[in-house]
Design an enzyme around this catalytic site. Structure first.
Site, PDB file in Angstrom:
ATOM      1  N   ASN A   1     -52.975  12.027  30.887  1.00 55.69           N
ATOM      2  CA  ASN A   1     -53.374  13.250  30.607  1.00 55.69           C
ATOM      3  C   ASN A   1     -53.293  13.755  29.146  1.00 55.69           C
ATOM      4  OD1 ASN A   1     -53.858  13.961  33.325  1.00 55.69           O
ATOM      5  ND2 ASN A   1     -51.671  14.289  33.779  1.00 55.69           N
TER       6      ASN A   1
ATOM      7  N   ASP B   1     -44.960   7.893  44.387  1.00 52.66           N
ATOM      8  CA  ASP B   1     -44.947   9.096  43.574  1.00 52.66           C
ATOM      9  C   ASP B   1     -43.516   9.706  43.474  1.00 52.66           C
ATOM     10  OD1 ASP B   1     -46.039  11.957  42.442  1.00 52.66           O
ATOM     11  OD2 ASP B   1     -47.716  10.869  42.748  1.00 52.66           O
TER      12      ASP B   1
ATOM     13  N   HIS C   1     -45.192  17.207  43.028  1.00 56.52           N
ATOM     14  CA  HIS C   1     -46.260  16.363  42.708  1.00 56.52           C
ATOM     15  C   HIS C   1     -46.709  15.380  43.912  1.00 56.52           C
ATOM     16  CE1 HIS C   1     -48.333  13.291  40.419  1.00 56.52           C
ATOM     17  NE2 HIS C   1     -48.540  14.051  39.473  1.00 56.52           N
TER      18      HIS C   1
ATOM     19  N   SER D   1     -53.772  12.953  37.609  1.00 53.69           N
ATOM     20  CA  SER D   1     -53.036  12.743  39.064  1.00 53.69           C
ATOM     21  C   SER D   1     -53.747  13.307  40.128  1.00 53.69           C
ATOM     22  CB  SER D   1     -51.828  13.395  38.988  1.00 53.69           C
ATOM     23  OG  SER D   1     -50.774  12.451  37.981  1.00 53.69           O
TER      24      SER D   1
END
Length: 496
Positions: A333, A199, A239, A414
């Site tokens: 998404n 990530d 994130h 996510s």
């Protein structure tokens, strides 16, 4: 897709003079694995109940009850690296590539940059050289664009429904996926497990993650190791910290946020403030497997409108699963009839997002994927058709930690993906019962191990959508308590 067709498509879609590409070699066993996958996909089309996907009773496997040692794991990883390196050797030695001016500049040795786990190599190549690649380099199985992968959006939840607001002791997803019940019923909290997170990095000093990050590494866009060590851990965006919190976070805020609060985290920073590359992510996968990850979480990806998939990540995911490491990835998404890579790869466990009322989020992606032609798959299995995602998990108004010692509710696939990775850590927990009586699930190795973990989770879902797999919920909603119960009933785990 045939190699020549792939090259023609790359030249059509990318008009620049120099292209960054990933050339896929032919790792041993890849063709056989793809053939088995094609047969499995054909069988799945007729299934209407996810329980049909549960693994057989452990006695039917005739698996010797013997824990996998660290030395045995290291040996299996070394074997995979050797196989990948062998697949790359013809590419590195090819005069066609090493003699090119651009290829000589791709690294200090004048050779393409190796990605051994995938059996692939990355390089920059001139358009004219790329056009000749199918004739000059027949050893190559495929060639892909080394894409730029955008930074996943941090979709803040601006309003919260009463069902979320009134849960003050824990993030709502922990109850919805069955994690809280698993803690109580089986004392499974992720003890003795490692989850890799690829990530934007992690704020390892966050109160909810302090002491839980076992290893950290940062890679640049050309797969170079920038820095390594937990003391160098940082997050470019927040994130990655949010994802880590959903997997392993504690209750520093007064609310439990992590599905498996006693697991350890292996964090590979493969995305910066402007995103990353496929090559960067593949190197992160290699690092995760080499460092003993039990599962890899990838809450990232690039949008794909094309249903045709033989993906950049296929060989790497196959190799990870052969090492016993399942890959859990967000499906994307961008809504219905889209998907994101690597989540749309057949071998990834793709996750969609649902809200507290068990509704699939409008942004959650999903579609039918088709492999129409491939040099790696026997024509009798083509076209290979399959659906994604595989299952859905809490991904709307998910409460977890972010940077600067703060917490936030975020939306996204996510946020759903780490619920599933955490659930796998629960299944692999070294509980008092498993230490005392042993656990056949822990004794499984290689593909048997990764396949069984995936089968337990998919086969235990709560079907929320159409009868059977659909493009919104996949097979259904994550239910880790039920998965653990099935593991006990089928002999993979001891009763509490």
């Amino acid at each position: 897709m045939k190699l020549k067709q792939q090259v023609e498509r790359l030249l059509d879609e990318h008009r620049q003079r120099t292209l960054s590409v990933i050339v896929q070699g032919r790792p041993q066993g890849l063709r056989e694995t793809l053939a088995r996958a094609a047969e499995e996909a054909l069988q799945r089309r007729a299934l209407t109940s996810a329980t049909d996907l549960l693994p057989p009773h452990v006695k039917e496997r005739e698996q010797r009850r013997r824990a996998r040692t660290a030395a045995q794991y290291a040996a299996s990883v070394d074997e995979l690296r050797r196989a990948g390196s062998a697949a790359i050797e013809p590419l590195q030695a090819a005069a066609f590539l090493t003699g090119s001016r651009l290829a000589r500049r791709s690294d200090s040795a004048g050779r393409p940059r190796p990605l051994p786990l995938a059996g692939a190599a990355a390089l920059e190549i001139d358009r004219d050289d790329l056009a000749q690649l199918p004739q000059q380099l027949p050893e190559a199985l495929a060639v892909f664009a080394n894409r730029h992968i955008p930074l996943p959006p941090r979709l803040r939840a601006k309003t919260l429904p009463p069902e979320v607001e009134r849960v003050v002791t824990h993030a709502w997803g922990l109850e919805a996926c069955g994690a809280l019940a698993c803690w109580g019923a089986f004392n499974a909290r992720g003890q003795g497990t490692k989850v890799a997170v690829l990530d934007t990095g992690v704020e390892a000093s966050h109160p909810d993650l302090r002491g839980k990050v076992a290893k950290f590494a940062e890679f640049d866009s050309k797969s170079g190791l920038v820095r390594e060590g937990v003391e160098h851990a940082w997050d470019a965006d927040g994130h990655g910290t949010h994802v880590c919190g959903t997997i392993a976070g504690g209750r520093a805020s007064g609310r439990w946020i992590g599905v498996a609060p006693e697991t350890r985290l292996l964090v590979a920073k493969v995305l910066g403030r402007s995103g990353g590359t496929d090559e960067q992510i593949l190197k992160g996968m290699e690092w995760a497997v080499a460092n003993g990850a039990d599962v890899i979480n990838m809450s990232l990806g690039g949008l794909s409108f094309d249903p045709g998939v033989f993906d950049t990540y296929t060989a790497a995911i196959v190799a990870a699963r052969a090492a016993g490491v399942p890959v859990v990835a967000a499906i994307g998404n961008d809504g219905a009839q889209t998907s994101g890579s690597p989540g749309n790869d057949y071998f990834a466990l793709a996750v969609g997002a649902m809200d507290v009322r068990h509704r699939v989020a409008a942004f959650s992606a999903g579609r039918t994927q088709v492999v129409e032609s491939s040099d790696a798959i026997d024509p009798k299995y083509l076209p290979l058709v399959y659906a994604k995602p595989d299952l859905a998990a809490p991904g709307v108004q998910v409460y977890s930690c972010i940077g600067k010692a703060k917490w936030e509710h975020l939306n996204g696939t996510s946020m759903a993906t780490p619920h599933v990775a955490g659930a796998m850590a629960l299944l692999l927990s070294r509980t008092t019962a498993t230490k005392k009586a042993g656990a056949d699930l822990h004794a499984l190795a290689g593909s048997d191990r990764s396949d069984t973990l995936m089968q337990l989770l998919i086969g235990s879902v709560v079907d929320r959508g159409e009868n059977g797999q659909d493009h919104r919920y996949g097979h259904g909603q994550l239910a880790v308590l039920s998965a653990y119960g099935h593991a006990v009933d089928r002999g993979y785990l001891p009763p509490p």
